[in-house]
Design an enzyme around this catalytic site. Sequence first.
Site, mmCIF file in Angstrom:
data_model
loop_
_atom_site.group_PDB
_atom_site.id
_atom_site.type_symbol
_atom_site.label_atom_id
_atom_site.label_comp_id
_atom_site.label_asym_id
_atom_site.label_seq_id
_atom_site.Cartn_x
_atom_site.Cartn_y
_atom_site.Cartn_z
ATOM 1 N N LEU A 52 -0.490 13.879 33.621
ATOM 2 C CA LEU A 52 -1.818 14.414 33.625
ATOM 3 C C LEU A 52 -1.881 15.983 34.295
ATOM 4 O O LEU A 52 -0.955 16.036 34.859
ATOM 5 C CB LEU A 52 -2.624 13.606 35.305
ATOM 6 C CG LEU A 52 -3.416 12.228 34.981
ATOM 7 C CD1 LEU A 52 -3.749 12.085 37.337
ATOM 8 C CD2 LEU A 52 -4.605 12.285 34.099
ATOM 9 N N ASP A 53 -2.832 16.531 33.776
ATOM 10 C CA ASP A 53 -2.919 17.794 34.106
ATOM 11 C C ASP A 53 -2.860 18.202 35.066
ATOM 12 O O ASP A 53 -3.497 17.730 36.540
ATOM 13 C CB ASP A 53 -4.143 18.580 33.372
ATOM 14 C CG ASP A 53 -3.536 18.436 31.144
ATOM 15 O OD1 ASP A 53 -2.777 18.348 30.886
ATOM 16 O OD2 ASP A 53 -4.415 18.040 30.984
#
Length: 309
Positions: free
Chosen positions: A48-49
Amino acid sequence: MSKPRKPKGRPISGWLILDKPFDFGSTEAVSKIKWLFKAQKAGHAGTLDPLASGMLPIALGDATKTVPYVMDGRKIYEFAVAWGEERSTDDLEGEVTRSSELRPSEEDIRARLPHYTGVIQQIPPQFSAIKIAGARAYDLAREGEAVEIPSREVEIHRLTLLKAETDRALFEVECGKGTYVRSLARDLGRDLGCFGHVAELRRTYVAPFGEDQMVPLADLVALESIEDSDERLAALDAYLIDTGEALSALPHLAISDDQARRLRSGNPIILRGRDAPLPAPEAYATAGGELIAIGAIEEGEFRPKRVFG
């Protein structure tokens, strides 16, 4: 000859379904969880960024052997697209590269959605982990090098418009492995003629784990106040999900303790009788509720590929 070095940490196994906070990297989150649980090994199932929040499944110990089965699962994201600007990173972090005064109507947005469902071609963002000639695309992009990233096939099962405002719209997408929501926002903006980028992103589901299984990082960090280490670790361990839950999409065999011993020695077990399972390229076996092995069912046998415990 020197003795093999003993691994540091506890040989604990299971899944922790973290609700990753905004502005916190996935690698940073895994390191934090590994440290909190004093685990020997840890890894995550799908990055996940930092600017995204939500579900980050983290595997501890032997559960790391089941990571590929979770990475292949469907995912659900809620995301907001801000209209009027396209950015170098396709999210809030990047520089504005194109802009427009146009704004799409709700009808215009809904009319485009069918073009973004099913199996589609998608070009990953310039700032992504895709490898180009052996280098990560984001490393090349940071060096100012413009790279041509080939399109690839992804599957979008569902794309729903939840809310439309003048300058932004909120969506929910259910998609398969390898889909970039940032690319989806970028392409929608271009298609609508107004440009766009992801302004908010939250992952709420990674098959087979549900939103109700997520644990906020703050809840885990709060347990550091427990002075007794055994009590603290027991409180943390209560949040772990059994390793085998990651395999729920595979055929399941309940086996005896004798069969478990054979599998753990790397030997196949014979499957006989009317209730013998059908052939399958992958299945998992448990004994007394404990995960023993992942393997193949073929020619009347269960043949182990990965053994646990």
